[in-house]
Write an enzyme that holds these catalytic residues in place. Structure first.
Site, PDB file in Angstrom:
ATOM      1  N   VAL A 201       0.832  -1.206   0.000  1.00  0.00           N
ATOM      2  CA  VAL A 201       0.000   0.000   0.000  1.00  0.00           C
ATOM      3  C   VAL A 201       0.867   1.256   0.000  1.00  0.00           C
ATOM      4  O   VAL A 201       0.585   2.218  -0.729  1.00  0.00           O
ATOM      5  CB  VAL A 201      -0.964   0.001   1.205  1.00  0.00           C
ATOM      6  CG1 VAL A 201      -1.715   1.322   1.298  1.00  0.00           C
ATOM      7  CG2 VAL A 201      -1.960  -1.147   1.084  1.00  0.00           C
ATOM      8  N   TYR A 202       1.917   1.252   0.813  1.00  0.00           N
ATOM      9  CA  TYR A 202       2.812   2.417   0.855  1.00  0.00           C
ATOM     10  C   TYR A 202       3.469   2.633  -0.503  1.00  0.00           C
ATOM     11  O   TYR A 202       3.486   3.754  -1.027  1.00  0.00           O
ATOM     12  CB  TYR A 202       3.875   2.219   1.933  1.00  0.00           C
ATOM     13  CG  TYR A 202       4.825   3.387   2.059  1.00  0.00           C
ATOM     14  CD1 TYR A 202       4.418   4.568   2.681  1.00  0.00           C
ATOM     15  CD2 TYR A 202       6.113   3.326   1.542  1.00  0.00           C
ATOM     16  CE1 TYR A 202       5.277   5.653   2.784  1.00  0.00           C
ATOM     17  CE2 TYR A 202       6.975   4.399   1.644  1.00  0.00           C
ATOM     18  CZ  TYR A 202       6.557   5.561   2.269  1.00  0.00           C
ATOM     19  OH  TYR A 202       7.418   6.630   2.365  1.00  0.00           O
ATOM     20  N   SER A 203       4.008   1.561  -1.086  1.00  0.00           N
ATOM     21  CA  SER A 203       4.660   1.654  -2.389  1.00  0.00           C
ATOM     22  C   SER A 203       3.691   2.152  -3.458  1.00  0.00           C
ATOM     23  O   SER A 203       4.013   3.044  -4.246  1.00  0.00           O
ATOM     24  CB  SER A 203       5.227   0.286  -2.781  1.00  0.00           C
ATOM     25  OG  SER A 203       5.781   0.308  -4.079  1.00  0.00           O
ATOM     26  N   SER A 205       0.915   3.873  -3.035  1.00  0.00           N
ATOM     27  CA  SER A 205       0.492   5.252  -2.782  1.00  0.00           C
ATOM     28  C   SER A 205       1.565   6.244  -3.217  1.00  0.00           C
ATOM     29  O   SER A 205       1.255   7.344  -3.682  1.00  0.00           O
ATOM     30  CB  SER A 205       0.147   5.453  -1.302  1.00  0.00           C
ATOM     31  OG  SER A 205       1.291   5.342  -0.473  1.00  0.00           O
ATOM     32  N   LYS A 206       2.833   5.862  -3.081  1.00  0.00           N
ATOM     33  CA  LYS A 206       3.918   6.743  -3.511  1.00  0.00           C
ATOM     34  C   LYS A 206       4.069   6.738  -5.032  1.00  0.00           C
ATOM     35  O   LYS A 206       4.488   7.735  -5.623  1.00  0.00           O
ATOM     36  CB  LYS A 206       5.222   6.343  -2.829  1.00  0.00           C
ATOM     37  CG  LYS A 206       5.219   6.630  -1.325  1.00  0.00           C
ATOM     38  CD  LYS A 206       4.937   8.101  -1.034  1.00  0.00           C
ATOM     39  CE  LYS A 206       4.965   8.440   0.437  1.00  0.00           C
ATOM     40  NZ  LYS A 206       4.720   9.872   0.701  1.00  0.00           N
TER      41      LYS A 206
END
Length: 315
Positions: A201-203, A205-206
């Protein structure tokens, strides 16, 4: 003979292709971080105020100080009132010639009505520069269904890393368009450069930040507005969980100064020369190698985080 010439032609094209990418790689490092001179940001911005989201800690706080040093009035948007007041005090003590304002805003759970109120408040001043810095990271890398905090945290990371950059850009661009000057810098992460297991999710979103920035740059490239993505690797901040600096992990002040020096020279960069070297080198390796590297790094990060949590529990 025709086959020989065809083979030579194909070989020449391949060599030129490799040479082009090699020169591009070298220039993305040396050109941007050694030869180019920083532009006058305040002049290019066309207005005196810089808005920084998440500007009371880490990279965001360092951006606030660095922009104050360069003569901008500072408008910080963040969640904690006490931190906002303290940061304002610190900036004004060091740079008495600038004005500092702040808005208290929790980016994790706002309504559209909340955003409209915030934008109304921000648009009371002439904004020359917007730094969409606010972001959120998971406690440690893990499979999605095992995320610490469950879907509440997953939702917060997704929302906080994508919605503010989108809505603040949309709400502040009108005054930049009317002036035909302005700068928007969106802070992403090197995590968006690859499909990172256990950082999904972090990857993702970035990656959204990168993609949005690229689209906006094309939309506004003929209207005098600079729109750029900064995608750092590891910086020594509370958010990253690393407090010690190293060759590839600068302190936030060093990073902020370096990143701002790249503005106006490129559409996207890591913001720091050693991070750029890291990324260019990693790009040479096949995806299977990167997957192995990410897996090893994730395991180490998770083990350290769990050990730290256990030590706190014992204390």
């Amino acid at each position: 003979m025709n086959i020989e010439w065809f083979a030579i032609g194909v070989g020449a094209i391949v060599v030129l292709y490799i040479l082009y990418h090699f020169i591009k790689m070298i220039w993305s490092i040396l050109g941007l971080y050694v030869f180019y001179q920083p532009i006058d940001l305040k002049k290019k911005a066309g207005a005196s105020w810089a808005v920084i989201t998440g500007g009371t800690d880490g990279i965001g706080k360092s951006f606030s100080f660095e922009l104050a040093k360069r003569g901008f009035n500072i408008y910080i948007v963040s969640r904690t009132q006490s931190k906002l007041e303290q940061t304002k005090k610190e900036i004004m003590e060091k740079y008495s010639n600038v004005e500092v304002r702040f808005a208290t805003f929790d980016f994790t759970n706002p309504s559209i009505s909340d955003y409209k109120k915030l934008l109304s408040q921000l648009n009371e001043v002439s904004i020359g520069m917007l730094i969409n810095n606010v972001g959120m990271l998971f406690e440690y890398p893990e499979n999605l269904h095992k995320t610490v905090g469950g879907i509440d945290v997953v939702a917060n990371v997704t929302i906080l890393n994508t919605l503010p950059v989108t809505l603040l850009s949309a709400g502040i661009l009108p005054q930049m368009v009317s002036r035909k000057t302005g700068i928007i810098v969106n802070i992403g992460s090197v995590a968006g450069a690859a499909k990172m297991a256990e950082w999904s999710v972090y990857s993702a979103s970035k990656k959204y930040v990168e993609w949005l920035t690229g689209c906006l740059r094309k939309e506004y490239e003929h209207q005098g507005i600079i729109i750029q993505a900064i995608t750092p690797a590891l910086v020594a901040t509370k958010l990253s969980g690393h407090t010690e600096t190293s060759l590839f992990c600068p302190d936030s002040a060093t990073f902020a100064k370096s990143a701002l020096n790249t503005v106006g020279h490129t559409s996207q960069t890591t913001g720091y020369i050693n991070h750029q070297i890291q990324c260019e080198m990693l790009a040479l390796f096949p995806e299977c190698f990167l997957d192995s590297f990410v897996k090893k790094s994730s395991v180490e990060t998770r083990e350290k985080a769990l050990a730290k949590k256990e030590n706190k529990h014992l204390l």
